[in-house]
Design a protein around this motif. Structure first.
Motif, PDB file in Angstrom:
ATOM      1  N   HIS A 115       2.849  31.474 -47.506  1.00 14.58           N
ATOM      2  CA  HIS A 115       2.262  30.432 -46.666  1.00 14.58           C
ATOM      3  C   HIS A 115       2.743  30.577 -45.223  1.00 14.58           C
ATOM      4  CE1 HIS A 115       2.290  28.280 -50.699  1.00 14.58           C
ATOM      5  NE2 HIS A 115       1.023  28.567 -50.449  1.00 14.58           N
ATOM      6  N   TYR A 116       4.017  30.898 -45.079  1.00 17.22           N
ATOM      7  CA  TYR A 116       4.579  31.084 -43.744  1.00 17.22           C
ATOM      8  C   TYR A 116       3.936  32.283 -43.048  1.00 17.22           C
ATOM      9  CZ  TYR A 116       7.920  31.828 -39.997  1.00 17.22           C
ATOM     10  OH  TYR A 116       8.496  32.014 -38.770  1.00 17.22           O
ATOM     11  N   VAL A 117       3.738  33.368 -43.782  1.00 16.52           N
ATOM     12  CA  VAL A 117       3.109  34.554 -43.198  1.00 16.52           C
ATOM     13  C   VAL A 117       1.691  34.217 -42.753  1.00 16.52           C
ATOM     14  CG1 VAL A 117       2.247  36.879 -43.705  1.00 16.52           C
ATOM     15  CG2 VAL A 117       4.540  36.209 -44.444  1.00 16.52           C
ATOM     16  N   LEU A 118       0.957  33.493 -43.573  1.00 13.78           N
ATOM     17  CA  LEU A 118      -0.405  33.098 -43.209  1.00 13.78           C
ATOM     18  C   LEU A 118      -0.394  32.216 -41.958  1.00 13.78           C
ATOM     19  CD1 LEU A 118      -3.416  33.121 -43.938  1.00 13.78           C
ATOM     20  CD2 LEU A 118      -2.987  31.064 -45.284  1.00 13.78           C
ATOM     21  N   LEU A 119       0.495  31.236 -41.926  1.00 17.82           N
ATOM     22  CA  LEU A 119       0.613  30.366 -40.757  1.00 17.82           C
ATOM     23  C   LEU A 119       1.023  31.172 -39.522  1.00 17.82           C
ATOM     24  CD1 LEU A 119       0.584  27.420 -39.716  1.00 17.82           C
ATOM     25  CD2 LEU A 119       3.027  27.347 -40.245  1.00 17.82           C
ATOM     26  N   ALA A 150      -0.129  35.529 -29.050  1.00 15.77           N
ATOM     27  CA  ALA A 150       0.358  36.761 -28.420  1.00 15.77           C
ATOM     28  C   ALA A 150      -0.771  37.492 -27.703  1.00 15.77           C
ATOM     29  CB  ALA A 150       0.993  37.668 -29.469  1.00 15.77           C
ATOM     30  N   ILE A 151      -1.964  37.468 -28.269  1.00 16.99           N
ATOM     31  CA  ILE A 151      -3.112  38.108 -27.624  1.00 16.99           C
ATOM     32  C   ILE A 151      -3.465  37.384 -26.329  1.00 16.99           C
ATOM     33  CG2 ILE A 151      -5.595  38.531 -27.861  1.00 16.99           C
ATOM     34  CD1 ILE A 151      -5.005  39.112 -30.850  1.00 16.99           C
ATOM     35  N   ILE A 152      -3.441  36.061 -26.353  1.00 13.23           N
ATOM     36  CA  ILE A 152      -3.745  35.280 -25.147  1.00 13.23           C
ATOM     37  C   ILE A 152      -2.709  35.543 -24.060  1.00 13.23           C
ATOM     38  CG2 ILE A 152      -3.837  32.923 -24.238  1.00 13.23           C
ATOM     39  CD1 ILE A 152      -5.136  32.145 -26.967  1.00 13.23           C
ATOM     40  N   VAL A 153      -1.439  35.557 -24.434  1.00 10.85           N
ATOM     41  CA  VAL A 153      -0.382  35.832 -23.449  1.00 10.85           C
ATOM     42  C   VAL A 153      -0.520  37.251 -22.904  1.00 10.85           C
ATOM     43  CG1 VAL A 153       2.115  36.144 -23.188  1.00 10.85           C
ATOM     44  CG2 VAL A 153       1.227  34.125 -24.348  1.00 10.85           C
ATOM     45  N   GLY A 154      -0.819  38.218 -23.767  1.00  4.16           N
ATOM     46  CA  GLY A 154      -1.019  39.594 -23.316  1.00  4.16           C
ATOM     47  C   GLY A 154      -2.199  39.718 -22.373  1.00  4.16           C
ATOM     48  N   MET A 187       7.653  47.055 -37.748  1.00  8.67           N
ATOM     49  CA  MET A 187       8.918  46.723 -38.405  1.00  8.67           C
ATOM     50  C   MET A 187       9.601  45.533 -37.730  1.00  8.67           C
ATOM     51  SD  MET A 187       9.139  48.557 -41.024  1.00  8.67           S
ATOM     52  CE  MET A 187      10.813  48.256 -41.499  1.00  8.67           C
ATOM     53  N   SER A 188       9.571  45.482 -36.417  1.00  9.18           N
ATOM     54  CA  SER A 188      10.215  44.357 -35.739  1.00  9.18           C
ATOM     55  C   SER A 188       9.460  43.057 -36.008  1.00  9.18           C
ATOM     56  CB  SER A 188      10.321  44.611 -34.239  1.00  9.18           C
ATOM     57  OG  SER A 188       9.052  44.604 -33.635  1.00  9.18           O
ATOM     58  N   LEU A 189       8.147  43.124 -36.105  1.00  8.23           N
ATOM     59  CA  LEU A 189       7.361  41.934 -36.421  1.00  8.23           C
ATOM     60  C   LEU A 189       7.657  41.450 -37.840  1.00  8.23           C
ATOM     61  CD1 LEU A 189       5.249  40.103 -35.112  1.00  8.23           C
ATOM     62  CD2 LEU A 189       3.497  41.526 -36.135  1.00  8.23           C
ATOM     63  N   LEU A 190       7.687  42.375 -38.790  1.00  7.91           N
ATOM     64  CA  LEU A 190       8.029  41.999 -40.167  1.00  7.91           C
ATOM     65  C   LEU A 190       9.450  41.449 -40.250  1.00  7.91           C
ATOM     66  CD1 LEU A 190       6.476  44.970 -42.164  1.00  7.91           C
ATOM     67  CD2 LEU A 190       5.658  42.613 -42.076  1.00  7.91           C
ATOM     68  N   ASN A 191      10.353  42.064 -39.533  1.00  7.50           N
ATOM     69  CA  ASN A 191      11.735  41.605 -39.500  1.00  7.50           C
ATOM     70  C   ASN A 191      11.820  40.191 -38.924  1.00  7.50           C
ATOM     71  OD1 ASN A 191      14.504  41.813 -39.802  1.00  7.50           O
ATOM     72  ND2 ASN A 191      14.784  42.806 -37.829  1.00  7.50           N
ATOM     73  N   PHE A 192      11.111  39.946 -37.842  1.00  3.37           N
ATOM     74  CA  PHE A 192      11.102  38.631 -37.210  1.00  3.37           C
ATOM     75  C   PHE A 192      10.552  37.563 -38.159  1.00  3.37           C
ATOM     76  CE2 PHE A 192       8.702  35.461 -34.738  1.00  3.37           C
ATOM     77  CZ  PHE A 192       9.758  34.856 -34.087  1.00  3.37           C
ATOM     78  N   PHE A 223       6.717  62.290 -33.082  1.00  3.30           N
ATOM     79  CA  PHE A 223       7.543  61.335 -33.819  1.00  3.30           C
ATOM     80  C   PHE A 223       7.895  60.134 -32.947  1.00  3.30           C
ATOM     81  CE2 PHE A 223      11.827  59.710 -34.506  1.00  3.30           C
ATOM     82  CZ  PHE A 223      11.674  59.166 -35.770  1.00  3.30           C
ATOM     83  N   LEU A 224       8.358  60.399 -31.721  1.00  5.35           N
ATOM     84  CA  LEU A 224       8.766  59.305 -30.842  1.00  5.35           C
ATOM     85  C   LEU A 224       7.600  58.379 -30.519  1.00  5.35           C
ATOM     86  CD1 LEU A 224      11.201  61.120 -28.397  1.00  5.35           C
ATOM     87  CD2 LEU A 224      11.766  59.499 -30.208  1.00  5.35           C
ATOM     88  N   ARG A 225       6.440  58.947 -30.258  1.00  3.68           N
ATOM     89  CA  ARG A 225       5.274  58.100 -29.960  1.00  3.68           C
ATOM     90  C   ARG A 225       4.860  57.298 -31.185  1.00  3.68           C
ATOM     91  NH1 ARG A 225       2.734  57.740 -25.513  1.00  3.68           N
ATOM     92  NH2 ARG A 225       0.767  57.249 -26.510  1.00  3.68           N
ATOM     93  N   GLY A 226       4.819  57.922 -32.327  1.00  4.59           N
ATOM     94  CA  GLY A 226       4.440  57.203 -33.540  1.00  4.59           C
ATOM     95  C   GLY A 226       5.439  56.116 -33.886  1.00  4.59           C
ATOM     96  N   HIS A 227       6.709  56.448 -33.750  1.00  3.19           N
ATOM     97  CA  HIS A 227       7.749  55.476 -34.087  1.00  3.19           C
ATOM     98  C   HIS A 227       7.784  54.331 -33.084  1.00  3.19           C
ATOM     99  CE1 HIS A 227      11.537  53.745 -35.284  1.00  3.19           C
ATOM    100  NE2 HIS A 227      11.967  53.876 -34.047  1.00  3.19           N
ATOM    101  N   SER A 228       7.853  54.665 -31.802  1.00  3.87           N
ATOM    102  CA  SER A 228       8.042  53.612 -30.807  1.00  3.87           C
ATOM    103  C   SER A 228       6.778  52.812 -30.549  1.00  3.87           C
ATOM    104  CB  SER A 228       8.563  54.204 -29.499  1.00  3.87           C
ATOM    105  OG  SER A 228       7.605  55.073 -28.934  1.00  3.87           O
ATOM    106  N   ASN A 229       5.624  53.442 -30.618  1.00  3.67           N
ATOM    107  CA  ASN A 229       4.389  52.721 -30.312  1.00  3.67           C
ATOM    108  C   ASN A 229       3.785  52.011 -31.510  1.00  3.67           C
ATOM    109  OD1 ASN A 229       4.639  53.627 -27.739  1.00  3.67           O
ATOM    110  ND2 ASN A 229       2.971  55.077 -27.829  1.00  3.67           N
ATOM    111  N   TRP A 230       4.124  52.424 -32.708  1.00  3.00           N
ATOM    112  CA  TRP A 230       3.470  51.820 -33.866  1.00  3.00           C
ATOM    113  C   TRP A 230       4.465  51.250 -34.866  1.00  3.00           C
ATOM    114  CZ3 TRP A 230      -1.412  50.878 -33.136  1.00  3.00           C
ATOM    115  CH2 TRP A 230      -2.096  51.655 -32.210  1.00  3.00           C
ATOM    116  N   PHE A 231       5.292  52.077 -35.446  1.00  2.00           N
ATOM    117  CA  PHE A 231       6.141  51.613 -36.537  1.00  2.00           C
ATOM    118  C   PHE A 231       7.222  50.643 -36.085  1.00  2.00           C
ATOM    119  CE2 PHE A 231       4.751  55.744 -38.507  1.00  2.00           C
ATOM    120  CZ  PHE A 231       3.855  55.139 -39.359  1.00  2.00           C
ATOM    121  N   ALA A 232       7.803  50.871 -34.934  1.00  2.00           N
ATOM    122  CA  ALA A 232       8.854  49.965 -34.467  1.00  2.00           C
ATOM    123  C   ALA A 232       8.296  48.565 -34.231  1.00  2.00           C
ATOM    124  CB  ALA A 232       9.497  50.505 -33.198  1.00  2.00           C
ATOM    125  N   TYR A 233       7.087  48.475 -33.707  1.00  2.00           N
ATOM    126  CA  TYR A 233       6.477  47.159 -33.502  1.00  2.00           C
ATOM    127  C   TYR A 233       6.219  46.462 -34.833  1.00  2.00           C
ATOM    128  CZ  TYR A 233       5.697  48.235 -28.601  1.00  2.00           C
ATOM    129  OH  TYR A 233       5.869  48.541 -27.289  1.00  2.00           O
TER     130      TYR A 233
END
Length: 129
Positions: free
Chosen positions: A64-68, A77-81, A36-41, A24-34
């Motif tokens: 339109h904003y989501v597409l942009l 984010a990929i380049i910075v990573g 959810m936080s991205l959608l929230n942002f 649960f912790l791995r699934g939540h912290s490594n996948w769903f939390a990211y």
């Protein structure tokens, strides 16, 4: 005998619960939390920033904003990573983990020894030819 069976069964159940907790912790912290936080942002930034700006046209909708956002933010984010992994702090973090963790220290010592042994074997093969 029955008491041993109960203890063994209890231990097995606790192990299963511990595994489920870890999964649960791995699934939540490594996948769903990211996600959810991205959608929230995205949602908060649109409704607080974009929707209230008078400069932006009324035709500029959330989709339109989501597409942009996807077109601009994700590649950035990929380049910075990538930069962080190749030239940034990632190597320093890995070096510190290697130095501080006794387990990793032992693993890397053994890997270094294997690397030296491999070099010796390669040298002996090339010298024999």
């Amino acid at each position: 005998m029955n008491e041993k069976f109960v203890k063994k069964e209890l231990k097995s159940q606790l192990l299963n619960i511990s595994r489920l907790r870890t999964y649960f912790l791995r699934g939540h912290s490594n996948w769903f939390a990211y996600v959810m936080s991205l959608l929230n942002f995205v949602t908060i930034s649109f409704y607080l920033l974009i929707e209230n700006l008078t400069i932006v046209s009324d035709n500029f909708k959330f989709r339109h904003y989501v597409l942009l956002f996807v077109v601009v933010y994700l590649p950035l984010a990929i380049i910075v990573g990538y930069f962080d992994m190749t030239r940034g702090t990632y190597r320093v973090e890995q070096k510190m983990a290697k130095e501080l963790s006794p387990l990793w220290k032992e693993v890397f010592e053994k890997l270094d020894a294997l690397g030296m042994k491999q070099n010796e074997i390669i040298d002996s093969i090339t010298n024999a030819e």
